[in-house]
Write a protein that holds these residues in place. Structure first.
Motif, PDB file in Angstrom:
ATOM      1  N   ASP A  29       0.827  -1.209   0.000  1.00 45.18           N
ATOM      2  CA  ASP A  29       0.000   0.000   0.000  1.00 45.18           C
ATOM      3  C   ASP A  29       0.864   1.263   0.000  1.00 45.18           C
ATOM      4  O   ASP A  29       0.574   2.228   0.703  1.00 45.18           O
ATOM      5  CB  ASP A  29      -0.940  -0.036   1.204  1.00 45.18           C
ATOM      6  CG  ASP A  29      -2.212   0.766   0.979  1.00 45.18           C
ATOM      7  OD1 ASP A  29      -2.606   0.945  -0.195  1.00 45.18           O
ATOM      8  OD2 ASP A  29      -2.797   1.223   1.981  1.00 45.18           O
TER       9      ASP A  29
ATOM     10  N   THR B 151      -7.292  -7.701   3.856  1.00 48.79           N
ATOM     11  CA  THR B 151      -7.584  -7.623   2.425  1.00 48.79           C
ATOM     12  C   THR B 151      -6.423  -7.035   1.630  1.00 48.79           C
ATOM     13  O   THR B 151      -6.160  -7.478   0.505  1.00 48.79           O
ATOM     14  CB  THR B 151      -8.864  -6.807   2.163  1.00 48.79           C
ATOM     15  OG1 THR B 151      -8.739  -5.525   2.790  1.00 48.79           O
ATOM     16  CG2 THR B 151     -10.088  -7.520   2.709  1.00 48.79           C
ATOM     17  N   LYS B 152      -5.689  -6.070   2.191  1.00 50.10           N
ATOM     18  CA  LYS B 152      -4.527  -5.504   1.485  1.00 50.10           C
ATOM     19  C   LYS B 152      -3.473  -6.583   1.256  1.00 50.10           C
ATOM     20  O   LYS B 152      -2.831  -6.619   0.210  1.00 50.10           O
ATOM     21  CB  LYS B 152      -3.893  -4.379   2.311  1.00 50.10           C
ATOM     22  CG  LYS B 152      -4.664  -3.110   2.342  1.00 50.10           C
ATOM     23  CD  LYS B 152      -3.876  -2.088   3.156  1.00 50.10           C
ATOM     24  CE  LYS B 152      -4.780  -1.004   3.667  1.00 50.10           C
ATOM     25  NZ  LYS B 152      -4.057  -0.101   4.574  1.00 50.10           N
TER      26      LYS B 152
ATOM     27  N   ASP C 186      -4.698  -8.839  -1.545  1.00 55.34           N
ATOM     28  CA  ASP C 186      -4.508  -8.160  -2.832  1.00 55.34           C
ATOM     29  C   ASP C 186      -3.041  -8.219  -3.249  1.00 55.34           C
ATOM     30  O   ASP C 186      -2.723  -8.460  -4.418  1.00 55.34           O
ATOM     31  CB  ASP C 186      -4.970  -6.702  -2.751  1.00 55.34           C
ATOM     32  CG  ASP C 186      -6.477  -6.554  -2.705  1.00 55.34           C
ATOM     33  OD1 ASP C 186      -7.201  -7.512  -3.063  1.00 55.34           O
ATOM     34  OD2 ASP C 186      -6.945  -5.471  -2.306  1.00 55.34           O
TER      35      ASP C 186
ATOM     36  N   HIS D 170      -1.340  -9.906  -6.657  1.00 56.05           N
ATOM     37  CA  HIS D 170      -0.423  -9.211  -7.576  1.00 56.05           C
ATOM     38  C   HIS D 170       0.910  -9.949  -7.707  1.00 56.05           C
ATOM     39  O   HIS D 170       1.451 -10.058  -8.813  1.00 56.05           O
ATOM     40  CB  HIS D 170      -0.211  -7.767  -7.127  1.00 56.05           C
ATOM     41  CG  HIS D 170      -1.420  -6.909  -7.279  1.00 56.05           C
ATOM     42  ND1 HIS D 170      -1.956  -6.580  -8.507  1.00 56.05           N
ATOM     43  CD2 HIS D 170      -2.223  -6.336  -6.358  1.00 56.05           C
ATOM     44  CE1 HIS D 170      -3.032  -5.837  -8.337  1.00 56.05           C
ATOM     45  NE2 HIS D 170      -3.221  -5.678  -7.036  1.00 56.05           N
TER      46      HIS D 170
END
Length: 151
Positions: free
Chosen positions: A63, A131-132, A135, A139
């Motif tokens: 992030d 959730t980050k 994700d 990726h």
């Protein structure tokens, strides 16, 4: 006591699952070469790569923030093509009392399913879910897939 839970994601890839499992199970120090914008370094702190009980240190960007994590390799299952890491130090433990990440590779004909699981306990009931992190795993999976498909 915080909220406990499990979050799963499944990513279908076209590259061979054995390569993916070997990368995370035995050669995680190769991951920064494949996805350097996300994972910068992976070093053995104790033990050896590819051995349960070893401790691995990661430097990564999540992030937009530079982060560190120390993980205990809890299990590497060659038969079921899975690897389980328990976070024992680092930035993620500012939001989670405990966090374990697992990756499991399942061949499905022409595709391979990569199953990521995050088992967690939040520090605060109203704190974030991982959730980050999931994700991020998606990726990284796509980067690994792209790398293996161009070889």
């Amino acid at each position: 006591m915080g909220v406990k839970g499990k979050l799963d994601v499944e990513v279908d890839i076209k590259s061979h699952g054995d390569l993916f499992h070997e990368l995370f199970g035995k050669k995680p120090h190769h991951v920064p070469n494949i996805t350097p914008d996300k994972i910068h370094t992976c070093d053995v702190h104790e033990g050896d790569f590819g051995k349960p009980g070893s401790i691995i240190s990661w430097n990564y960007t999540l992030d937009g923030k530079k982060c560190v994590a120390k993980e205990l390799v809890e299990a590497i299952d060659e038969e079921n093509k899975s690897v389980r890491f328990k976070i024992i130090e680092g930035d993620l433990l500012k939001e989670f009392k405990s966090l374990t990440i697992s990756v499991h590779v399942v061949p499905r004909g022409e595709l391979t399913a990569v199953l990521w699981s995050a088992e967690f306990e939040k520090i605060a009931d109203d704190g974030p879910y991982p959730t980050k992190i999931m994700d991020f795993c998606i990726h990284v999976t796509r980067d690994v897939e792209s790398h293996h498909l161009k070889d």
